[in-house]
Design an enzyme around this catalytic site. Sequence first.
Site, PDB file in Angstrom:
ATOM      1  N   LEU A 144       0.813  -1.212   0.000  1.00  0.00           N
ATOM      2  CA  LEU A 144       0.000   0.000   0.000  1.00  0.00           C
ATOM      3  C   LEU A 144       0.850   1.266   0.000  1.00  0.00           C
ATOM      4  O   LEU A 144       1.886   1.320   0.655  1.00  0.00           O
ATOM      5  CB  LEU A 144      -0.921   0.011   1.229  1.00  0.00           C
ATOM      6  CG  LEU A 144      -1.820  -1.209   1.397  1.00  0.00           C
ATOM      7  CD1 LEU A 144      -2.804  -0.976   2.544  1.00  0.00           C
ATOM      8  CD2 LEU A 144      -2.572  -1.542   0.119  1.00  0.00           C
ATOM      9  N   GLY A 156       0.760  -5.522   1.212  1.00  0.00           N
ATOM     10  CA  GLY A 156      -0.208  -5.522   0.126  1.00  0.00           C
ATOM     11  C   GLY A 156       0.276  -6.281  -1.101  1.00  0.00           C
ATOM     12  O   GLY A 156      -0.520  -6.841  -1.859  1.00  0.00           O
ATOM     13  N   ASN A 178       3.740  -8.061   6.769  1.00  0.00           N
ATOM     14  CA  ASN A 178       4.581  -7.544   7.848  1.00  0.00           C
ATOM     15  C   ASN A 178       3.986  -6.323   8.541  1.00  0.00           C
ATOM     16  O   ASN A 178       4.713  -5.525   9.142  1.00  0.00           O
ATOM     17  CB  ASN A 178       5.961  -7.225   7.288  1.00  0.00           C
ATOM     18  CG  ASN A 178       5.892  -6.177   6.186  1.00  0.00           C
ATOM     19  OD1 ASN A 178       4.936  -6.163   5.402  1.00  0.00           O
ATOM     20  ND2 ASN A 178       6.869  -5.309   6.120  1.00  0.00           N
ATOM     21  N   GLU A 179       2.683  -6.185   8.456  1.00  0.00           N
ATOM     22  CA  GLU A 179       2.022  -4.997   8.977  1.00  0.00           C
ATOM     23  C   GLU A 179       2.376  -4.669  10.425  1.00  0.00           C
ATOM     24  O   GLU A 179       2.649  -3.507  10.768  1.00  0.00           O
ATOM     25  CB  GLU A 179       0.490  -5.135   8.847  1.00  0.00           C
ATOM     26  CG  GLU A 179      -0.072  -4.860   7.469  1.00  0.00           C
ATOM     27  CD  GLU A 179       0.097  -6.016   6.481  1.00  0.00           C
ATOM     28  OE1 GLU A 179       0.809  -6.983   6.828  1.00  0.00           O
ATOM     29  OE2 GLU A 179      -0.467  -5.960   5.385  1.00  0.00           O
TER      30      GLU A 179
END
Lengths: 303, 303, 303
Positions: B109, B154, B178-179
């Site tokens: 993103l 994303g 890996n947010e």
Amino acid sequence: MALRAALRSRSGLTGLLSQRSSCSSDIRMCVSPLLVPQQRNYSTPPKIRVEFDQSTGVAVMHMQSPPVNSLSLDFLTELCISVEKLEMDKSCRGLVITSAQPKVFSAGLDITEMYGKSPEHCGAFWRSVQEMWLKLYGSNMVTIAAINGSSPAGGCLMAMTCDYRIMADNPRYNIGLNETQLGIVAPFWFMDTMKNTVGQRTTEMALQLGLLYKPADALKIGLVDQLEPEDQVIAVATQTISRWLAIPDHARQITKSMMRKKTIDKLTSNRESDIQYFVNFITKDSIQKSLGGYMEMLKKRRA
Amino acid sequence: MALRAALRSRSGLTGLLSQRSSCSSDIRMCVSPLLVPQQRNYSTPPKIRVEFDQSTGVAVMHMQSPPVNSLSLDFLTELCISVEKLEMDKSCRGLVITSAQPKVFSAGLDITEMYGKSPEHCGAFWRSVQEMWLKLYGSNMVTIAAINGSSPAGGCLMAMTCDYRIMADNPRYNIGLNETQLGIVAPFWFMDTMKNTVGQRTTEMALQLGLLYKPADALKIGLVDQLEPEDQVIAVATQTISRWLAIPDHARQITKSMMRKKTIDKLTSNRESDIQYFVNFITKDSIQKSLGGYMEMLKKRRA
Amino acid sequence: MALRAALRSRSGLTGLLSQRSSCSSDIRMCVSPLLVPQQRNYSTPPKIRVEFDQSTGVAVMHMQSPPVNSLSLDFLTELCISVEKLEMDKSCRGLVITSAQPKVFSAGLDITEMYGKSPEHCGAFWRSVQEMWLKLYGSNMVTIAAINGSSPAGGCLMAMTCDYRIMADNPRYNIGLNETQLGIVAPFWFMDTMKNTVGQRTTEMALQLGLLYKPADALKIGLVDQLEPEDQVIAVATQTISRWLAIPDHARQITKSMMRKKTIDKLTSNRESDIQYFVNFITKDSIQKSLGGYMEMLKKRRA
């Protein structure tokens, strides 16, 4: 393979139900340096010893209820109080659970809490088992099980609630939900926890057969995540947890909660009926008889 | 093992949010030979280039938004239009998604779409992320991700929507959601897509730790299906897809739809609340501050 | 890997639908020593032969419907009656299912039951397929599949209903749900059974591609649990089942039932609509034409 190995190593009916040693002669005065459980009988030593390192934010919880850390009502009450205190302490971010008893992590539910006891007592006991699971499986802390001994039945459940499992690489130890071997059925939330850990198929077979896995087999099916030499298990656990603590708490906690919510909600919304079911089951004559026979057998083996 | 390897290789916070290069000097005139996206600003080159081979029925979609194929609102809009056109073209039965940028499949993103933007803008952006996922995860075409570079957050989501994943066998690349490493939480449909790909347990650990996997580790956990030398990835993808196309379309499409329906329905019926949740979260002061810090860090690293 | 291997070994469209040999010349008089199916036409030999060993409590069910144990209406009716009888016999605790035909466990649903038949007939046929699944997947007995030959489509489904699968280690055999290869879609409860066995991701790919796995690959993905030399499969199955029978019946049965309840309930509560759906689908002109073409092809191959 794993099945055959597990079956081969079935060394009897150790597990689920362990008998609390009635005369525990080796009373030690291990008072937690930081946390003293509040609601216990001070005539007995604490069953839980917590070491909290404020510099790392990590608590190590040593289970020390001789001889085999049976999950008795007292033990579970003490454990839940300890976990709750740590949970409320903002400076505590990680929890390592391990055993201070030789050769065993926890032998599981204490049989004496369900044998010849009133329905009320059985119900109170079962509520405390639920409470332990709810507290640990839903913990906001990073939780790592340092499994430095055998871990059947309730002991395996406790280990599975953690975020990560490190087991001693000793082929004489084993781990698993072996309830059916004793004629008992693991309740749905035991099943769900195992399904979330090793998947549907492995759980189905393991639970039907009441399989206990040696460390190497447990690693293969994903029941534990890592094996270490026995004397390194706790040290590696505290090293590993620091990597988990590098992740921002808030994001990690929400992630964990989202992943486990459905499973936790299922017990939360069926808690009373689950207690009722357990009490009805365990107070049956046939089950009581079977428990009695099992206790007899354990006594003889010790003598 | 995989955890330890993945943790060892954590090379910083690359991922989820990538910054769109503000001055993209290398403007190329790569117009799709067959499909020209309709709703884009013709002062910029297309971010998506589609090659459609009518003899095989396979389209190859090259993502070419320098430097790292960040999923911006414009990019996602263009991508969705391209996919929709192919979807409606009966002669197109297969889609290979790949990157025209060096070293990266998609960096995920676009952070600039959520930093310092109005709630309306953030909402429109999030809707386009949902739309991309719905279009790809629900596609009637056979979809293969030719992952010829790193694919965090994303980018990983996009790869996971495909029917099959072939990754470049280059240990400098990685892939994963890996947010949490950035203090962000992968939404439930990211989680569901990963659970459908690698199972509950692996997802739980990967998401809590925000793990990025090297190709070999991604293969081991099933996050990708096949590794190939970097310069072979696209060729092998187009070969592989021909095997999928040997299956009667109708039966394959119904099968795919039945397998994914529950997961897709969950987002479809919670779409607005998911947008609202995202907007509330991302516009929080604390999150904006953290995004700002991250962008600062990226700028410095580039300088 | 498994995909590539499976694709490589795709040896044509054997599977799902097998044609009942219209003139079965090798009629054998194999009457079950203990159980004689009641509702069959005594002008044909029994399609199921059951050997029940009262000393062990284990029944071995030999499928003996030449040439390939196609699941015809008659066959399924006979099988269901046999299973029901064993189920009601308290002294029978375990069931081994195997084939008396060379090279094949079961070739799956009998195509002649759905080609050129009335909707009523198709509906009755489908109900018997459901009944077989419900009886076997919900059986209180320990069930082991001794897969001594190829086992596509319905044959694979039958094997998957069992508690444990032992397959002949012969690379010329294969197993899988290959419906899509014939333009047919595996119904939701076939899918659910496979998901419960090998997980969501493997099922999604296997079903989309209609993959048939060689024994070694089937073992790798967990579609079978053990490989044995061809002439040992039945012997090993009866040895293995004794280990399962060491577990108290009641606890094992409840455990199995809890693990499978959700999947079974889904069909039970959608049984009529599932039949309707099948009948509507199979009686379509396009599908009938495709079935006809497939039968033509089989005839030519045999000639």
